[in-house]
Design a protein around this motif. Structure first.
Motif, short mmCIF file in Angstrom:
data_model
loop_
_atom_site.label_atom_id
_atom_site.label_comp_id
_atom_site.label_asym_id
_atom_site.label_seq_id
_atom_site.Cartn_x
_atom_site.Cartn_y
_atom_site.Cartn_z
N GLU A 211 0.83 -1.21 0.00
CA GLU A 211 0.00 0.00 0.00
C GLU A 211 0.87 1.26 0.00
O GLU A 211 0.54 2.25 -0.67
CB GLU A 211 -0.92 0.00 1.22
CG GLU A 211 -1.93 1.13 1.23
CD GLU A 211 -2.89 1.05 2.40
OE1 GLU A 211 -3.89 1.78 2.40
OE2 GLU A 211 -2.62 0.25 3.33
N GLY A 212 2.00 1.21 0.73
CA GLY A 212 2.90 2.35 0.74
C GLY A 212 3.50 2.63 -0.63
O GLY A 212 3.63 3.78 -1.04
N ILE A 213 3.85 1.56 -1.36
CA ILE A 213 4.41 1.72 -2.71
C ILE A 213 3.37 2.34 -3.64
O ILE A 213 3.67 3.29 -4.39
CB ILE A 213 4.90 0.36 -3.25
CG1 ILE A 213 6.08 -0.15 -2.43
CG2 ILE A 213 5.28 0.48 -4.73
CD1 ILE A 213 6.48 -1.56 -2.75
N ILE A 214 2.15 1.80 -3.61
CA ILE A 214 1.09 2.31 -4.49
C ILE A 214 0.77 3.76 -4.16
O ILE A 214 0.63 4.61 -5.06
CB ILE A 214 -0.17 1.44 -4.37
CG1 ILE A 214 0.11 0.01 -4.84
CG2 ILE A 214 -1.32 2.03 -5.19
CD1 ILE A 214 -1.02 -0.96 -4.59
N ASP A 215 0.66 4.07 -2.86
CA ASP A 215 0.35 5.46 -2.46
C ASP A 215 1.45 6.42 -2.86
O ASP A 215 1.18 7.57 -3.25
CB ASP A 215 0.12 5.52 -0.95
CG ASP A 215 -1.18 4.86 -0.52
OD1 ASP A 215 -2.03 4.64 -1.40
OD2 ASP A 215 -1.34 4.58 0.68
N TRP A 216 2.72 5.97 -2.79
CA TRP A 216 3.82 6.85 -3.17
C TRP A 216 3.79 7.14 -4.67
O TRP A 216 3.95 8.30 -5.08
CB TRP A 216 5.15 6.18 -2.80
CG TRP A 216 6.33 7.02 -3.19
CD1 TRP A 216 6.84 8.11 -2.53
CD2 TRP A 216 7.14 6.85 -4.36
NE1 TRP A 216 7.92 8.62 -3.21
CE2 TRP A 216 8.13 7.88 -4.34
CE3 TRP A 216 7.14 5.95 -5.41
CZ2 TRP A 216 9.09 8.00 -5.33
CZ3 TRP A 216 8.10 6.08 -6.41
CH2 TRP A 216 9.06 7.09 -6.36
N ILE A 217 3.56 6.12 -5.48
CA ILE A 217 3.47 6.33 -6.93
C ILE A 217 2.30 7.26 -7.26
O ILE A 217 2.43 8.18 -8.07
CB ILE A 217 3.32 4.98 -7.67
CG1 ILE A 217 4.57 4.13 -7.48
CG2 ILE A 217 3.08 5.21 -9.16
CD1 ILE A 217 4.44 2.73 -8.04
N PHE B 243 -7.09 -12.29 2.82
CA PHE B 243 -5.77 -11.99 3.37
C PHE B 243 -5.58 -10.50 3.64
O PHE B 243 -4.95 -10.12 4.62
CB PHE B 243 -4.66 -12.47 2.44
CG PHE B 243 -4.57 -13.96 2.31
CD1 PHE B 243 -4.90 -14.80 3.37
CD2 PHE B 243 -4.15 -14.55 1.13
CE1 PHE B 243 -4.82 -16.17 3.26
CE2 PHE B 243 -4.07 -15.93 1.00
CZ PHE B 243 -4.40 -16.75 2.07
N PHE B 244 -6.10 -9.63 2.75
CA PHE B 244 -5.76 -8.21 2.80
C PHE B 244 -6.96 -7.29 2.94
O PHE B 244 -6.78 -6.07 2.99
CB PHE B 244 -4.99 -7.81 1.53
CG PHE B 244 -3.73 -8.59 1.33
CD1 PHE B 244 -2.60 -8.35 2.09
CD2 PHE B 244 -3.67 -9.60 0.37
CE1 PHE B 244 -1.44 -9.06 1.91
CE2 PHE B 244 -2.51 -10.33 0.17
CZ PHE B 244 -1.39 -10.06 0.93
N GLY B 245 -8.19 -7.81 2.96
CA GLY B 245 -9.36 -6.96 3.04
C GLY B 245 -9.66 -6.31 1.70
O GLY B 245 -9.18 -6.74 0.65
N LEU B 246 -10.47 -5.24 1.72
CA LEU B 246 -10.83 -4.53 0.50
C LEU B 246 -9.85 -3.39 0.24
O LEU B 246 -9.19 -2.91 1.16
CB LEU B 246 -12.25 -3.98 0.61
CG LEU B 246 -13.37 -5.01 0.76
CD1 LEU B 246 -14.70 -4.29 0.98
CD2 LEU B 246 -13.46 -5.91 -0.45
N GLY B 247 -9.75 -2.97 -1.03
CA GLY B 247 -8.89 -1.85 -1.37
C GLY B 247 -7.93 -2.18 -2.51
O GLY B 247 -8.11 -3.16 -3.24
N THR B 248 -6.92 -1.35 -2.63
CA THR B 248 -5.97 -1.51 -3.74
C THR B 248 -5.01 -2.67 -3.52
O THR B 248 -4.53 -3.27 -4.50
CB THR B 248 -5.15 -0.22 -3.92
OG1 THR B 248 -4.51 0.10 -2.68
CG2 THR B 248 -6.03 0.93 -4.35
N VAL B 249 -4.71 -3.01 -2.27
CA VAL B 249 -3.71 -4.05 -2.00
C VAL B 249 -4.15 -5.42 -2.52
O VAL B 249 -3.39 -6.08 -3.23
CB VAL B 249 -3.37 -4.10 -0.49
CG1 VAL B 249 -2.43 -5.26 -0.19
CG2 VAL B 249 -2.75 -2.79 -0.06
N PRO B 250 -5.36 -5.90 -2.18
CA PRO B 250 -5.77 -7.19 -2.76
C PRO B 250 -5.86 -7.15 -4.28
O PRO B 250 -5.57 -8.14 -4.95
CB PRO B 250 -7.15 -7.45 -2.12
CG PRO B 250 -7.63 -6.12 -1.67
CD PRO B 250 -6.40 -5.38 -1.27
N GLY B 251 -6.27 -5.99 -4.83
CA GLY B 251 -6.29 -5.85 -6.28
C GLY B 251 -4.90 -5.99 -6.87
O GLY B 251 -4.71 -6.62 -7.92
#
Length: 271
Positions: free
Chosen positions: A31-37, A142-150
């Motif tokens: 999530e940190g990588i995606i948010d930084w980009i 494993f990761f819930g909803l949001g960008t991470v499981p995607g």
């Protein structure tokens, strides 16, 4: 009756229960990588990413592609989907990057080991042919909803092409070139980095191109688990029967796919 699903469900539940801390830490990192980009992409005025991508398209694929990129991205901004496009681009870039970090070493391993190749080929077949919706179930657990499981569902779905084409490219390096390098005293690492990978680079870049395209094909699927981006626009058009919105979101996805495809193809041709 053989209940394979029952055993898979038990395994996923065991992992969810005993690996919660690991998955939480992994999810935070991704999530940190995606948010930084995304922060970088949205932190610039819209015309800067358009100018950069247009220049890259012109430089790598010619004037026509550069003009298409300029007009296509300007159209996306004009339709009001710029933020969603940057969300999709951030998800694709992060997922593709992680897929390459896993897939290229895996392809090198497959090229150097016949046993590994025989074992992993069926696994890659399963990963590539399994319906994309199936990956959403364990990803959400494993990761819930949001960008991470995607992102993780996209990585699993998009990893096989780059692994296969990396292995294929290395195996296609002429044997006389490999023998010549060995006769000059090249070690295994020198042979890989200075001979095999450079000669296999066009094939590897074709795998990168396919990985990017497969990542984009997961956009709408990932939107079903709140990954956001252009897939959410298309999904709203489907669920709310808004035909115009659905087509606009689809056009934006197509433009982004063509731009990334032409840039990566241009890089491969130049190499």
């Amino acid at each position: 009756m053989i209940e394979i699903g029952k055993y898979i469900e038990s395994a996923v539940e065991w992992l969810t229960e005993h690996g919660a801390a690991f998955f939480d830490l992994l999810g935070l990192a991704v999530e940190g990588i995606i948010d930084w980009i995304l922060h970088v992409l949205l932190g610039m005025p819209f015309y800067i990413p358009i100018a950069i991508l247009s220049f890259m398209a012109w430089y790598k694929s010619g004037r026509g592609t550069g003009l298409f990129t300029l007009l296509g991205l300007s159209l996306i901004y004009g339709m009001g989907f710029w933020e969603e496009t940057m969300q999709t681009l951030a998800l694709v870039l992060s997922s593709t990057g992680m897929a390459l970090l896993l897939g290229i070493p895996l392809g090198v391993w497959m090229a150097g080991s016949v046993r590994c190749n025989k074992v992993l080929q069926p696994v890659l077949d399963c990963m590539q042919t399994m319906p994309a919706f199936v990956y959403l179930i364990p990803a959400v657990l494993f990761f819930g909803l949001g960008t991470v499981p995607g992102a993780f569902a996209t990585i699993i779905f998009a990893l096989p092409p780059v692994a296969r084409l990396t292995a294929l490219g290395i195996r296609q390096v002429p044997k006389n070139v490999v023998e010549a390098a060995r006769s000059f005293g090249a070690t295994s690492w020198q042979l890989l980095y200075k001979v095999q990978l450079p000669l296999a680079l066009p094939t590897i870049l074709a795998g990168v191109n396919q990985t990017i395209m497969m990542s984009l094909s997961m956009v709408v699927v990932a939107a079903m688990i709140s990954a956001g981006g252009l897939g959410e626009i298309v999904l709203k058009g489907i669920t709310q029967m808004k035909i115009g919105m659905g087509f606009e979101g689809g056009i934006a996805v197509v433009i982004l796919a063509i731009v990334l495809d032409r840039i990566t193809q241009g890089i491969a041709r130049r190499k």
